[in-house]
Scaffold this motif. Structure first.
Motif, PDB file in Angstrom:
ATOM      1  N   HIS A  10     -36.973  25.615  -0.161  1.00 54.24           N
ATOM      2  CA  HIS A  10     -36.462  25.097   1.032  1.00 54.24           C
ATOM      3  C   HIS A  10     -35.818  26.594   1.768  1.00 54.24           C
ATOM      4  O   HIS A  10     -35.887  26.633   2.850  1.00 54.24           O
ATOM      5  CB  HIS A  10     -35.244  24.101   0.890  1.00 54.24           C
ATOM      6  N   ALA A  11     -35.047  27.338   0.842  1.00 55.53           N
ATOM      7  CA  ALA A  11     -34.736  28.606   1.368  1.00 55.53           C
ATOM      8  C   ALA A  11     -35.651  29.372   1.889  1.00 55.53           C
ATOM      9  O   ALA A  11     -35.664  30.263   2.998  1.00 55.53           O
ATOM     10  CB  ALA A  11     -33.916  29.387   0.225  1.00 55.53           C
ATOM     11  N   GLY A  12     -36.860  29.393   1.073  1.00 57.20           N
ATOM     12  CA  GLY A  12     -37.871  30.238   1.592  1.00 57.20           C
ATOM     13  C   GLY A  12     -38.640  29.725   2.904  1.00 57.20           C
ATOM     14  O   GLY A  12     -38.938  30.649   3.759  1.00 57.20           O
ATOM     15  N   ASP A  13     -38.508  28.297   3.090  1.00 64.44           N
ATOM     16  CA  ASP A  13     -39.218  27.936   4.438  1.00 64.44           C
ATOM     17  C   ASP A  13     -38.226  28.377   5.467  1.00 64.44           C
ATOM     18  O   ASP A  13     -38.590  28.429   6.683  1.00 64.44           O
ATOM     19  CB  ASP A  13     -39.078  26.356   4.268  1.00 64.44           C
ATOM     20  N   GLU A  14     -36.714  28.201   5.254  1.00 71.05           N
ATOM     21  CA  GLU A  14     -36.093  28.660   6.329  1.00 71.05           C
ATOM     22  C   GLU A  14     -36.368  30.261   6.709  1.00 71.05           C
ATOM     23  O   GLU A  14     -36.137  30.437   7.734  1.00 71.05           O
ATOM     24  CB  GLU A  14     -34.533  28.506   5.644  1.00 71.05           C
ATOM     25  N   ARG A  15     -36.287  30.906   5.808  1.00 70.75           N
ATOM     26  CA  ARG A  15     -36.789  32.400   6.269  1.00 70.75           C
ATOM     27  C   ARG A  15     -37.976  32.301   6.800  1.00 70.75           C
ATOM     28  O   ARG A  15     -38.069  33.295   7.821  1.00 70.75           O
ATOM     29  CB  ARG A  15     -36.685  33.266   4.901  1.00 70.75           C
ATOM     30  N   THR A  16     -39.042  31.748   6.506  1.00 69.90           N
ATOM     31  CA  THR A  16     -40.552  31.845   7.035  1.00 69.90           C
ATOM     32  C   THR A  16     -40.211  31.466   8.604  1.00 69.90           C
ATOM     33  O   THR A  16     -40.636  32.006   9.539  1.00 69.90           O
ATOM     34  CB  THR A  16     -41.419  30.718   6.370  1.00 69.90           C
ATOM     35  N   HIS A  17     -39.517  30.200   8.796  1.00 68.21           N
ATOM     36  CA  HIS A  17     -39.234  29.708  10.101  1.00 68.21           C
ATOM     37  C   HIS A  17     -38.409  30.762  10.970  1.00 68.21           C
ATOM     38  O   HIS A  17     -38.686  30.760  11.980  1.00 68.21           O
ATOM     39  CB  HIS A  17     -38.594  28.528  10.107  1.00 68.21           C
ATOM     40  N   ALA A  18     -37.539  31.417  10.348  1.00 68.21           N
ATOM     41  CA  ALA A  18     -36.723  32.379  11.005  1.00 68.21           C
ATOM     42  C   ALA A  18     -37.432  33.430  11.569  1.00 68.21           C
ATOM     43  O   ALA A  18     -37.600  34.024  12.588  1.00 68.21           O
ATOM     44  CB  ALA A  18     -35.667  32.761  10.005  1.00 68.21           C
ATOM     45  N   ILE A  19     -38.585  33.928  10.846  1.00 68.34           N
ATOM     46  CA  ILE A  19     -39.576  35.043  11.018  1.00 68.34           C
ATOM     47  C   ILE A  19     -40.242  34.390  12.220  1.00 68.34           C
ATOM     48  O   ILE A  19     -40.655  35.195  13.224  1.00 68.34           O
ATOM     49  CB  ILE A  19     -40.437  35.378  10.010  1.00 68.34           C
ATOM     50  N   MET A  20     -40.898  33.210  12.162  1.00 68.84           N
ATOM     51  CA  MET A  20     -41.787  32.796  13.074  1.00 68.84           C
ATOM     52  C   MET A  20     -40.987  32.552  14.596  1.00 68.84           C
ATOM     53  O   MET A  20     -41.226  32.862  15.449  1.00 68.84           O
ATOM     54  CB  MET A  20     -42.528  31.498  12.631  1.00 68.84           C
ATOM     55  N   ASN A  21     -39.795  32.056  14.375  1.00 65.84           N
ATOM     56  CA  ASN A  21     -38.877  32.101  15.590  1.00 65.84           C
ATOM     57  C   ASN A  21     -38.651  33.348  16.368  1.00 65.84           C
ATOM     58  O   ASN A  21     -38.872  33.417  17.495  1.00 65.84           O
ATOM     59  CB  ASN A  21     -37.686  31.108  15.350  1.00 65.84           C
ATOM     60  N   ARG A  22     -38.296  34.409  15.386  1.00 62.84           N
ATOM     61  CA  ARG A  22     -37.996  35.686  15.985  1.00 62.84           C
ATOM     62  C   ARG A  22     -39.412  36.273  16.479  1.00 62.84           C
ATOM     63  O   ARG A  22     -39.509  36.869  17.623  1.00 62.84           O
ATOM     64  CB  ARG A  22     -37.532  36.644  14.880  1.00 62.84           C
ATOM     65  N   LEU A  23     -40.327  35.843  15.883  1.00 60.12           N
ATOM     66  CA  LEU A  23     -41.886  36.581  16.513  1.00 60.12           C
ATOM     67  C   LEU A  23     -42.139  35.625  17.769  1.00 60.12           C
ATOM     68  O   LEU A  23     -42.678  36.508  18.929  1.00 60.12           O
ATOM     69  CB  LEU A  23     -42.681  35.968  15.410  1.00 60.12           C
ATOM     70  N   ASN A  24     -41.627  34.572  17.967  1.00 58.53           N
ATOM     71  CA  ASN A  24     -41.858  33.950  19.391  1.00 58.53           C
ATOM     72  C   ASN A  24     -40.933  34.265  20.694  1.00 58.53           C
ATOM     73  O   ASN A  24     -41.234  34.292  21.617  1.00 58.53           O
ATOM     74  CB  ASN A  24     -41.578  32.315  19.230  1.00 58.53           C
ATOM     75  N   GLU A  25     -39.990  34.878  20.083  1.00 58.45           N
ATOM     76  CA  GLU A  25     -38.877  35.292  21.047  1.00 58.45           C
ATOM     77  C   GLU A  25     -38.962  36.792  21.022  1.00 58.45           C
ATOM     78  O   GLU A  25     -38.269  37.280  22.357  1.00 58.45           O
ATOM     79  CB  GLU A  25     -37.229  34.964  20.340  1.00 58.45           C
ATOM     80  N   SER A  26     -39.531  37.534  20.367  1.00 56.09           N
ATOM     81  CA  SER A  26     -39.478  38.969  20.676  1.00 56.09           C
ATOM     82  C   SER A  26     -40.728  39.402  21.316  1.00 56.09           C
ATOM     83  O   SER A  26     -41.914  39.141  21.319  1.00 56.09           O
ATOM     84  CB  SER A  26     -39.637  39.629  18.909  1.00 56.09           C
ATOM     85  N   PHE A  27     -40.257  40.523  22.226  1.00 58.52           N
ATOM     86  CA  PHE A  27     -41.381  41.208  23.011  1.00 58.52           C
ATOM     87  C   PHE A  27     -41.901  42.545  22.291  1.00 58.52           C
ATOM     88  O   PHE A  27     -42.897  42.759  22.345  1.00 58.52           O
ATOM     89  CB  PHE A  27     -40.699  41.609  24.151  1.00 58.52           C
ATOM     90  N   ILE A  28     -40.723  43.098  21.455  1.00 62.22           N
ATOM     91  CA  ILE A  28     -41.000  44.073  20.738  1.00 62.22           C
ATOM     92  C   ILE A  28     -41.227  43.987  19.157  1.00 62.22           C
ATOM     93  O   ILE A  28     -40.187  43.273  18.597  1.00 62.22           O
ATOM     94  CB  ILE A  28     -40.192  45.249  21.108  1.00 62.22           C
ATOM     95  N   THR A  29     -42.238  44.271  18.475  1.00 60.26           N
ATOM     96  CA  THR A  29     -42.281  44.011  16.997  1.00 60.26           C
ATOM     97  C   THR A  29     -42.687  45.408  16.325  1.00 60.26           C
ATOM     98  O   THR A  29     -43.181  46.179  16.731  1.00 60.26           O
ATOM     99  CB  THR A  29     -43.215  42.954  16.800  1.00 60.26           C
ATOM    100  N   PRO A  30     -42.228  45.381  15.188  1.00 60.45           N
ATOM    101  CA  PRO A  30     -42.266  46.777  14.297  1.00 60.45           C
ATOM    102  C   PRO A  30     -43.796  47.124  13.961  1.00 60.45           C
ATOM    103  O   PRO A  30     -44.276  48.165  13.668  1.00 60.45           O
ATOM    104  CB  PRO A  30     -41.500  46.586  12.934  1.00 60.45           C
TER     105      PRO A  30
END
Length: 205
Positions: free
Chosen positions: A52-72
């Motif tokens: 469940h913790a892994g899922d939360e981190r994955t979702h956080a990455i995906m959400n950040r990706l959807n919100e970010s204009f600049i990515t590393p």
């Protein structure tokens, strides 16, 4: 290679590091689960919490990706790396769950070899994640993970040979094969993580 990171870019590295560290925790739970006399149900519950913790981190990455204009680095590589890390967790959690559900009391000793490979691959992956920031000193990581995956393949084949040797009844063979298939899937998924990191490093070099 970018020399400066905005806070938005920087957070991806923290999330990837958290995901990898979670895999270390999960791999060590697997070590306990396959040990004789362990409280497997309690350990499997801890494994589910890791999943469940892994899922939360994955979702956080995906959400950040959807919100970010600049990515590393490339958006598709961020997505792929997050998905690969999530796959590893899913395979390990499935193996733990099946051991409990099928009430497998005695696993072949070769399973220890499978899990040792996963634990080492998890540790190497967690050690490599901070180096994503600089994209340096990563080649030894993916070379070693690929070597470990080859080792896992050899252990898996020996386990299959043992399962089909006639030592076990048909139902036990089916149950154990499902477990070792999940462990093999986790080893393959670790290799996919390493291959993705290699691809990212090559693009950023």
């Amino acid at each position: 290679m970018r020399l400066r990171l905005t806070p938005s870019e920087d957070s991806y590295y923290d999330l990837f590091a958290d995901s990898a560290n979670n895999l270390v925790t999960a791999s060590r739970l697997l070590v306990e689960i396959i040990s004789e006399g362990s409280d497997r149900e309690a350990l499997a519950e801890k494994m589910r919490a890791c999943e469940h913790a892994g899922d939360e981190r994955t979702h956080a990455i995906m959400n950040r990706l959807n919100e970010s204009f600049i990515t590393p680095f490339d958006r598709e590589d961020i997505y792929r790396l997050a998905a690969n890390l999530d796959d590893v967790m899913d395979f390990m959690e499935a193996a733990a769950d099946l051991i409990v559900l099928y009430q497998i009391d005695h696993l072949p000793k070769e399973v220890v070899g499978q899990v040792e490979v996963l634990e080492r691959a998890a540790e190497l992956t967690a050690e490599a994640m901070p180096r994503l920031r600089s994209m340096r000193n990563l080649n030894e990581y993916w070379i070693e993970v690929n070597r470990l995956e080859n080792q896992a393949d050899q252990v898996y084949r020996r386990l299959l040979a043992k399962l089909f040797s006639g030592e076990y009844d048909a139902l036990t063979v089916m149950k154990m094969k499902e477990v070792i298939d999940q462990l093999e899937g986790a080893a393959d998924a670790f290799e996919h993580v390493a291959n993705t990191i290699e691809s990212i490093a090559v693009k950023e070099s």
